[in-house]
Every structure is written in structure tokens, then in C-alpha cells.
Scaffold this motif. Structure first.
Motif, short mmCIF file in Angstrom:
data_model
loop_
_atom_site.label_atom_id
_atom_site.label_comp_id
_atom_site.label_asym_id
_atom_site.label_seq_id
_atom_site.Cartn_x
_atom_site.Cartn_y
_atom_site.Cartn_z
N LEU A 54 67.01 3.92 7.91
CA LEU A 54 65.83 4.02 7.20
C LEU A 54 64.75 3.91 7.98
CD1 LEU A 54 66.57 2.35 3.77
CD2 LEU A 54 66.61 4.78 4.13
N ARG A 55 64.81 2.94 8.75
CA ARG A 55 63.64 2.68 9.79
C ARG A 55 63.32 3.71 10.63
NH1 ARG A 55 63.04 -0.67 15.20
NH2 ARG A 55 64.48 0.87 15.79
N ARG A 109 62.03 6.64 8.72
CA ARG A 109 60.65 6.39 8.44
C ARG A 109 59.56 6.67 9.67
NH1 ARG A 109 60.72 1.16 5.56
NH2 ARG A 109 61.08 2.27 3.78
N LEU A 110 60.04 6.12 10.70
CA LEU A 110 59.17 6.43 11.88
C LEU A 110 59.17 7.72 12.18
CD1 LEU A 110 60.75 3.42 14.28
CD2 LEU A 110 58.51 3.64 13.23
N ARG A 136 56.49 9.38 10.23
CA ARG A 136 55.25 8.89 10.28
C ARG A 136 54.24 9.50 11.59
NH1 ARG A 136 55.03 3.26 7.72
NH2 ARG A 136 55.78 3.84 5.72
N ALA A 137 53.25 9.16 11.79
CA ALA A 137 52.40 10.03 12.67
C ALA A 137 52.79 9.59 14.06
CB ALA A 137 51.03 9.19 12.85
#
Lengths: 218, 207
Positions: A6-7, A10-11, A14-15
Motif C-alpha cells: 500500500l505504501r 501510494r508513493l 503521489r507527486a
């Protein structure tokens, strides 16, 4: 393990995470091929499976140098190595996250790009099947390359040189499945070889990647 | 369970830096490592954390019990403070992040992207990670870098609470944390560099 997956996902979204970068590269390469080859539908149709496979492979390569290097730079890799997760699981999850953010979008986008290259009708199904079966191997082999070059300055180029030869069997059998499918031939043999390569890479390479990583972390 | 280091020889880049080192760290105790730059404190801590193998000697009581914190905090700039901490809490399968946020006064910052924190705030986040690991042995490499005096006091309180809980801490630092801790100066264990440059290193390079 799910926390790590999940991390990483998510990374990626993200920008500056690089999600969609591979997909955009794939799009541009396949758009440029007809421009370079010229308006010859018959020729495009015959080279379409190979071009699509090569484009997907290069797009996969694009995001590999960030796969472990970012975690190495900010110290996360040291901390993960001392965490309860075995490194084998870490590299497997990393490869899975890479496949979900890079390989899977390529598989889904490939039919749309097949239209640009005048891919014959029966080829679409086989193109998707061959990419779905082959791209996991690209991610797993790429993770091995990333583990080999982690910690090296400007390791990205070396990574490409190390990984591309290892991609050759996947490319040969993957493109062969798509080509045979497009001209209506039997695809069983190359497809089985392709699935075999993916399964073998998935079973064995995480151990090699983890071993290399342990040496590189010293 | 004690952390026992016996007759340890460690090497950095193939050259032995410390030799014959030994100590016992009991639960509830802290041990401060001192020594000049380059003596091998970081290498020693990495060896104890299991990141690199010792040349000889044994480290017992370290397996799956160490929470390691080094110069880099392992913080992802695009994740928020709470997301960073929650990730490590889930990896280590430990409890909630709220006590850790409070211990290092990060509650007000928990929604901020970690990339926008100052160096000292990042360090506090890196140290808060120790609390969510639930591991008994803290191995810390210069933990107070870029902390102000108030944050150092917070950190010392966190260590005291950890020791009172039955944990232990092995800290390489040059500042006085105000802890009742034994101090181990590693300078006397310096490996003989002349000997290392001779037979051993040669054998290792060509053996």
C-alpha cells in the motif's frame, strides 16, 4: 507485507511518484513508429506485435532505477532489512507494486495502441494475454537488476545494460505469441514457454535479489 | 534477555576497524558508545543490527529484537507524518501511533507532508518510529543530530520510559543525554591497522 504494498502504491500516485510515466512513454513510442515507418498498413500490421512488445518492455525499464534506489537513499532499505519482513518478501512486494503501477496499465492500454499500428483483429486478445503473462517476469527480473545496482551512483544506465539481455527470452516468446495470434496460428507453444519463464522468474529471482541486496547493504 | 557481544572483530570495506570488543547489555540499561570519528562506531552498530556480518566473534540476543536508527530516517517526503509512522507500525505489527506522536510532540504536525518538515522535526519523526516498533533493544547512531535542547530532553525522556519498561538502548553519541548509563569508550579496541594492511587484507583481496 500489505502495508509495504500500500505504501509503494501510494508513493507511486503521489507527486513525483512516476505513475503513468511508463504508460506515457509506451504511448509516445507506439505513436512515433507509424510516423517513422510511413503510411503502409500492411507493413504496420506485420510489425505491430513486435513493436508493441518492445515498447512495453522499454516502458517497464523506465521506472526500474527508482524501484530500490529511493528506499536506499533515504535509509528505508536499512530499516526494512532490520524489520520482521524477510528481504525476499520485500523484493517480491516491490516487484508486485512495480507491476501494478507499470505492467498492468501497459496490458490494459495495449489494445488501444494496437489500433494505431493496424494490428489484425484476432491479435488483440493474444496481445493482451501475452503481455499479461510476460510483464510480471519483466518486473521480477527488473527488481533483480535494481538490487544489483542499488547504491551505485548513476546506476540507471548500468541497470539497463544488465537487465535488457535478461529480458530477451521474455521478449522472444511474448512477441511470438502476439505475432502468431495476429496471423491466426497456434499459440500454445510460445505461450507455455512465456508462462514458464514468468513462473520460473517469480519463483527463483526473489531469493537472488534478496541475497544481492544483503551484500549491497553491508 | 541480554544483548551479549563477545570478542567481536568488525571490518569496514574489508579493513578491520575494531577487534576483541565485548560487552553485555542487560534489560533496563543503556550503554553509550564513545570514540573519535572513523573509529568504527557506525560499523559496530550496523553489525549488531545484523546489516553486516562480523569478521569474527559473536552477537547474541539481537535476532528480531533490534530497532535500528541511523543517520537517515527512512522518511518518505510525499507521505504525511502519520502515514509514515503508521507504515512502520504496521510493518513491525506493533500498536497505535498516537503515543509515539505525543512523545515527540508531533501531534500537531501529523497531517503535514513529511517533506515539508524541518531537519529537527524529521529527526523527531525518525525517533518516534522507535516507539512504534515495539522492539526491546534500541540501537541508535548519533540520534540527537539536528535536535534542539527541548527535543533532546524529549528524547531522553523517551529513553528513560523505554528503560523503565524493560528495554535497553545502545547509543553512539557525543552529547550528554543526562541518562544514568554506562559509557564504553571503543578507542582501546582499535584494530591494528598496520597488521590489517599486511597479511589479512591481502588474503581477503586475493584469497
Amino acid at each position: 507485507m500489505i502495508a509495504l504494498l500500500l505504501r509503494d502504491l501510494r508513493l507511486a500516485v503521489r507527486a513525483g511518484g512516476g505513475f503513468g510515466l511508463g504508460l506515457a512513454f509506451f504511448l509516445i513510442v507506439t505513436v512515433m513508429v507509424p510516423l517513422a515507418v510511413g503510411p503502409q498498413p500492411a507493413l504496420l500490421a506485420s510489425i505491430a506485435p513486435g513493436v508493441l512488445w518492445l515498447g512495453a518492455l522499454l516502458a517497464c525499464l523506465l521506472s526500474l532505477d527508482r524501484l530500490l534506489a529511493l528506499d536506499w537513499e533515504d535509509g528505508s532499505l536499512d530499516l526494512l532489512a532490520t524489520a520482521p519482513l524477510p528481504l525476499e518478501a520485500v523484493v517480491t512486494i516491490k516487484a508486485l507494486a512495480h507491476w501494478i503501477t507499470t505492467g498492468l496499465p501497459l496490458v490494459l492500454a495495449a489494445p488501444a495502441l494496437g489500433v494505431l499500428l493496424n494490428l489484425p483483429g484476432p491479435g488483440y486478445l493474444w496481445l493482451v494475454i501475452s503481455l499479461a503473462a510476460g510483464t510480471p517476469a519483466l518486473s521480477v527480473i527488473g527488481t533483480f537488476g535494481a538490487a544489483l545496482t542499488v547504491g551505485l551512483k548513476r546506476g540507471g544506465l548500468l541497470l539497463s545494460l544488465l537487465v535488457l539481455p535478461l529480458y530477451v527470452p521474455t521478449l522472444i516468446f511474448g512477441a511470438e505469441v502476439a505475432r502468431r495470434g495476429a496471423v491466426g496460428m497456434d499459440t500454445a507453444t510460445p505461450l507455455l514457454m512465456l508462462v514458464g519463464i514468468s513462473a520460473g522468474a517469480l519463483a527463483l529471482l526473489p531469493f537472488a535479489s534478496a541475497a544481492v541486496l544483503r551484500v549491497n547493504l553491508r | 534477555m541480554d544483548l551479549t557481544v563477545s570478542d567481536l572483530t568488525i571490518a569496514r570495506g574489508g579493513v578491520p576497524v575494531l577487534a576483541g570488543l565485548g560487552f553485555v547489555l542487560e534489560p533496563g540499561h543503556a550503554l553509550i558508545l564513545r570514540g573519535p570519528n572513523g573509529i568504527g562506531k557506525t560499523t559496530l552498530l550496523r553489525t549488531i543490527a545484523g546489516l553486516q556480518p562480523p569478521v569474527s566473534g559473536r552477537v547474541t540476543g539481537a535476532e528480531d529484537r533490534i530497532a535500528y536508527a541511523a543517520h537517515a530516517d527512512g522518511i518518505k517526503p510525499t507521505l504525511s507524518v502519520a502515514e509514515n509512522l503508521r507504515f512502520w507500525a504496521r510493518v513491525f505489527g506493533a500498536g497505535g501511533i498516537q503515543p509515539a506522536l505525543e512523545a515527540f510532540d508531533l501531534t500537531g504536525l501529523s497531517g503535514r507532508p513529511a517533506g515539508s518538515l524541518s531537519a529537527g522535526q524529521k529527526r523527531r519523526l525518525g525517533l518516534a518510529r522507535l516507539l512504534v516498533t515495539g522492539r526491546p533493544v534500541w540501537v541508535l547512531d548519533e540520534p540527537t543530530v539536528s535536535l534542539d535542547t527541548r527535543a533532546v530532553a524529549m528524547f531522553a525522556d523517551a529513553i528513560r520510559a523505554h528503560l523503565a519498561w524493560g528495554g535497553s538502548a545502545l547509543i553512539a553519541t557525543h552529547i550528554d543525554l543526562g541518562l544514568e548509563a554506562e559509557v564504553l569508550d571503543v578507542s582501546p579496541f582499535r584494530a591494528d591497522l598496520a597488521q590489517a594492511a599486511g597479511a589479512d587484507a591481502f588474503d581477503e583481496a586475493f584469497g
